[in-house]
Design a protein around this motif. Structure first.
Motif, mmCIF file in Angstrom:
data_model
loop_
_atom_site.group_PDB
_atom_site.id
_atom_site.type_symbol
_atom_site.label_atom_id
_atom_site.label_comp_id
_atom_site.label_asym_id
_atom_site.label_seq_id
_atom_site.Cartn_x
_atom_site.Cartn_y
_atom_site.Cartn_z
ATOM 1 N N VAL A 1 0.855 -1.190 0.000
ATOM 2 C CA VAL A 1 0.000 0.000 0.000
ATOM 3 C C VAL A 1 0.887 1.234 0.000
ATOM 4 O O VAL A 1 1.851 1.319 0.776
ATOM 5 C CB VAL A 1 -0.943 0.017 1.216
ATOM 6 N N TYR A 2 0.546 2.179 -0.866
ATOM 7 C CA TYR A 2 1.331 3.405 -1.001
ATOM 8 C C TYR A 2 0.363 4.593 -1.058
ATOM 9 O O TYR A 2 -0.616 4.574 -1.818
ATOM 10 C CB TYR A 2 2.182 3.344 -2.267
ATOM 11 N N VAL A 3 0.603 5.636 -0.253
ATOM 12 C CA VAL A 3 -0.271 6.808 -0.190
ATOM 13 C C VAL A 3 0.573 8.065 -0.368
ATOM 14 O O VAL A 3 1.597 8.235 0.308
ATOM 15 C CB VAL A 3 -1.039 6.867 1.148
ATOM 16 N N SER A 4 0.150 8.946 -1.265
ATOM 17 C CA SER A 4 0.828 10.221 -1.493
ATOM 18 C C SER A 4 -0.220 11.325 -1.611
ATOM 19 O O SER A 4 -1.423 11.060 -1.663
ATOM 20 C CB SER A 4 1.683 10.164 -2.767
ATOM 21 N N ALA A 5 0.239 12.559 -1.669
ATOM 22 C CA ALA A 5 -0.676 13.700 -1.736
ATOM 23 C C ALA A 5 -0.092 14.799 -2.606
ATOM 24 O O ALA A 5 1.120 15.021 -2.616
ATOM 25 C CB ALA A 5 -0.984 14.235 -0.337
ATOM 26 N N VAL A 6 -0.994 15.499 -3.321
ATOM 27 C CA VAL A 6 -0.631 16.656 -4.133
ATOM 28 C C VAL A 6 -1.396 17.860 -3.591
ATOM 29 O O VAL A 6 -2.625 17.912 -3.694
ATOM 30 C CB VAL A 6 -0.969 16.440 -5.617
ATOM 31 N N PRO A 7 -0.734 18.837 -2.972
ATOM 32 C CA PRO A 7 -1.433 20.012 -2.460
ATOM 33 C C PRO A 7 -1.660 21.049 -3.559
ATOM 34 O O PRO A 7 -0.824 21.229 -4.443
ATOM 35 C CB PRO A 7 -0.480 20.544 -1.388
ATOM 36 N N VAL A 8 -2.781 21.734 -3.469
ATOM 37 C CA VAL A 8 -3.076 22.898 -4.307
ATOM 38 C C VAL A 8 -3.562 23.978 -3.346
ATOM 39 O O VAL A 8 -4.721 23.969 -2.921
ATOM 40 C CB VAL A 8 -4.122 22.594 -5.387
ATOM 41 N N LEU A 9 -2.673 24.914 -2.996
ATOM 42 C CA LEU A 9 -2.925 25.801 -1.868
ATOM 43 C C LEU A 9 -2.765 27.274 -2.265
ATOM 44 O O LEU A 9 -1.902 27.621 -3.071
ATOM 45 C CB LEU A 9 -1.951 25.502 -0.726
ATOM 46 N N LEU A 10 -3.611 28.106 -1.660
ATOM 47 C CA LEU A 10 -3.423 29.551 -1.683
ATOM 48 C C LEU A 10 -2.595 29.902 -0.455
ATOM 49 O O LEU A 10 -2.987 29.592 0.668
ATOM 50 C CB LEU A 10 -4.772 30.267 -1.640
ATOM 51 N N VAL A 11 -1.440 30.545 -0.661
ATOM 52 C CA VAL A 11 -0.501 30.760 0.442
ATOM 53 C C VAL A 11 -0.244 32.251 0.653
ATOM 54 O O VAL A 11 -0.291 33.056 -0.286
ATOM 55 C CB VAL A 11 0.835 30.024 0.202
ATOM 56 N N PHE A 12 0.035 32.590 1.902
ATOM 57 C CA PHE A 12 0.393 33.945 2.310
ATOM 58 C C PHE A 12 1.702 33.868 3.087
ATOM 59 O O PHE A 12 1.860 33.003 3.948
ATOM 60 C CB PHE A 12 -0.700 34.562 3.186
ATOM 61 N N SER A 13 2.609 34.777 2.781
ATOM 62 C CA SER A 13 3.925 34.744 3.403
ATOM 63 C C SER A 13 4.303 36.135 3.886
ATOM 64 O O SER A 13 3.935 37.144 3.272
ATOM 65 C CB SER A 13 4.972 34.235 2.407
ATOM 66 N N MET A 14 5.056 36.174 4.992
ATOM 67 C CA MET A 14 5.537 37.452 5.520
ATOM 68 C C MET A 14 6.976 37.295 5.994
ATOM 69 O O MET A 14 7.267 36.444 6.832
ATOM 70 C CB MET A 14 4.682 37.933 6.687
ATOM 71 N N PRO A 15 7.913 38.108 5.461
ATOM 72 C CA PRO A 15 9.285 38.080 5.967
ATOM 73 C C PRO A 15 9.350 38.758 7.327
ATOM 74 O O PRO A 15 8.512 39.595 7.663
ATOM 75 C CB PRO A 15 10.055 38.876 4.914
ATOM 76 N N LEU A 16 10.363 38.406 8.097
ATOM 77 C CA LEU A 16 10.528 38.971 9.429
ATOM 78 C C LEU A 16 11.633 40.014 9.468
ATOM 79 O O LEU A 16 12.182 40.294 10.528
ATOM 80 C CB LEU A 16 10.825 37.851 10.430
ATOM 81 N N ALA A 17 11.949 40.621 8.306
ATOM 82 C CA ALA A 17 13.018 41.613 8.253
ATOM 83 C C ALA A 17 12.685 42.871 9.041
ATOM 84 O O ALA A 17 13.569 43.645 9.380
ATOM 85 C CB ALA A 17 13.304 41.987 6.794
ATOM 86 N N TRP A 18 11.404 43.099 9.339
ATOM 87 C CA TRP A 18 11.020 44.297 10.082
ATOM 88 C C TRP A 18 11.266 44.154 11.580
ATOM 89 O O TRP A 18 11.172 45.133 12.329
ATOM 90 C CB TRP A 18 9.535 44.588 9.852
ATOM 91 N N VAL A 19 11.586 42.941 12.047
ATOM 92 C CA VAL A 19 11.821 42.726 13.469
ATOM 93 C C VAL A 19 13.051 43.512 13.896
ATOM 94 O O VAL A 19 14.106 43.437 13.262
ATOM 95 C CB VAL A 19 12.006 41.227 13.776
ATOM 96 N N ARG A 20 12.932 44.271 14.955
ATOM 97 C CA ARG A 20 14.049 45.096 15.408
ATOM 98 C C ARG A 20 15.160 44.233 16.002
ATOM 99 O O ARG A 20 14.926 43.192 16.578
ATOM 100 C CB ARG A 20 13.570 46.101 16.448
ATOM 101 N N GLY A 21 16.354 44.700 15.881
ATOM 102 C CA GLY A 21 17.507 43.978 16.409
ATOM 103 C C GLY A 21 18.744 44.364 15.637
ATOM 104 O O GLY A 21 18.770 45.341 14.893
ATOM 105 N N PHE A 22 19.801 43.578 15.794
ATOM 106 C CA PHE A 22 21.025 43.844 15.066
ATOM 107 C C PHE A 22 20.816 43.556 13.586
ATOM 108 O O PHE A 22 20.011 42.737 13.201
ATOM 109 C CB PHE A 22 22.168 42.990 15.617
ATOM 110 N N GLU A 23 21.586 44.231 12.740
ATOM 111 C CA GLU A 23 21.418 44.095 11.292
ATOM 112 C C GLU A 23 21.668 42.677 10.803
ATOM 113 O O GLU A 23 21.093 42.244 9.815
ATOM 114 C CB GLU A 23 22.347 45.068 10.569
ATOM 115 N N ARG A 24 22.520 41.959 11.499
ATOM 116 C CA ARG A 24 22.818 40.591 11.080
ATOM 117 C C ARG A 24 22.074 39.562 11.900
ATOM 118 O O ARG A 24 22.455 38.395 11.940
ATOM 119 C CB ARG A 24 24.331 40.353 11.181
ATOM 120 N N ASN A 25 21.028 39.981 12.498
ATOM 121 C CA ASN A 25 20.211 39.068 13.286
ATOM 122 C C ASN A 25 19.658 37.959 12.394
ATOM 123 O O ASN A 25 19.249 38.201 11.264
ATOM 124 C CB ASN A 25 19.054 39.843 13.931
#
Length: 240
Positions: A135-159
């Motif tokens: 028995v073998y089971v697999s899946a194919v997703p078809v998704l609407l995705v939302f993403s947000m970078p965390l570059a706005w987080v305060r801290g050191f530049e190389r954080n």
């Protein structure tokens, strides 16, 4: 219904965080412009350092279409229903997933796109009444995705956080199952589901990045869920 409400609530939270990050960035940009124009106050000893750009763009006013492709290792992380009569069972929860994501990067932090791909959920083999079965089971997703970078987080530049991003998605999964037992039987089942991920991106050129991403796939209706770890190539295909 509860899963949908959680996803909607999470998307709303991302939008609010995006608005807050944009307001903070505009305020910092205004302060920087004033400092360059009028000079620093005599009592201000704080040095103004340039803010690092996002992990994939060079100027904040760029719009871009970004394509991400990757693969790695998956682990089936929920209950696996093995028939009680299966003898000499050999079960595998691991698979080799592949994913493809196309995102639109607008002039604010919240990005939107679609994701698809393929991943193994699980497989097992053994004997039932003296007959070999697989028995073998697999899946194919078809998704609407939302993403947000965390570059706005305060801290050191190389954080470390400044190169990270969080992604959520909702949509459908096409679940494929194949059983070899006295013949071959295949079936496809459509299920609603969701996805959540966290990634770290590192630049390797003007248009290319490499990324590592940890991701959770969950096909709710059929109760299939997998945790994946992927290495990805990120390509800024178009920008304007």
């Amino acid at each position: 219904m509860k899963i949908r409400l959680h996803i909607v609530g999470l998307i709303v939270c991302l939008i609010l965080i995006s608005d807050l990050a944009n307001a903070q960035e505009r305020r910092r940009s205004t302060d920087s412009t004033r400092t360059r124009r009028y000079g620093r106050l005599s009592g201000d000893s704080t040095r103004i350092r340039p803010r690092l750009p996002d992990s994939i763009r060079t100027r904040r006013w760029d719009y871009a279409i970004v394509v991400t492709a990757g693969g790695g290792l998956s682990y089936y992380s929920t209950h696996l229903g093995v028939p009680p009569g299966l003898e000499q069972a050999r079960i595998s929860r691991f698979g080799v997933p592949a994913s493809l994501r196309v995102m639109w990067y607008p002039d604010h932090r919240l990005r939107v796109g679609i994701e698809t791909g393929w991943t193994t959920m699980y497989s097992y083999r053994g004997e039932v009444l003296g007959e070999r079965t697989h028995v073998y089971v697999s899946a194919v997703p078809v998704l609407l995705v939302f993403s947000m970078p965390l570059a706005w987080v305060r801290g050191f530049e190389r954080n470390l956080v400044r190169r990270m991003a969080v992604t959520v998605g909702t949509g459908a999964y096409v679940n494929h199952s194949r059983m070899d037992y006295a013949g071959k039987v295949e079936s496809n089942t459509l299920s609603l589901g969701w996805m959540a991920a966290a990634s770290y991106t590192y630049p390797v050129g003007r248009r290319f990045r490499i990324a590592g991403e940890l991701k959770w796939y969950d096909a709710v209706a059929v109760e299939n869920a997998a945790f994946t770890a992927e290495l990805q190539l990120v390509w800024r295909a178009f920008s304007w």
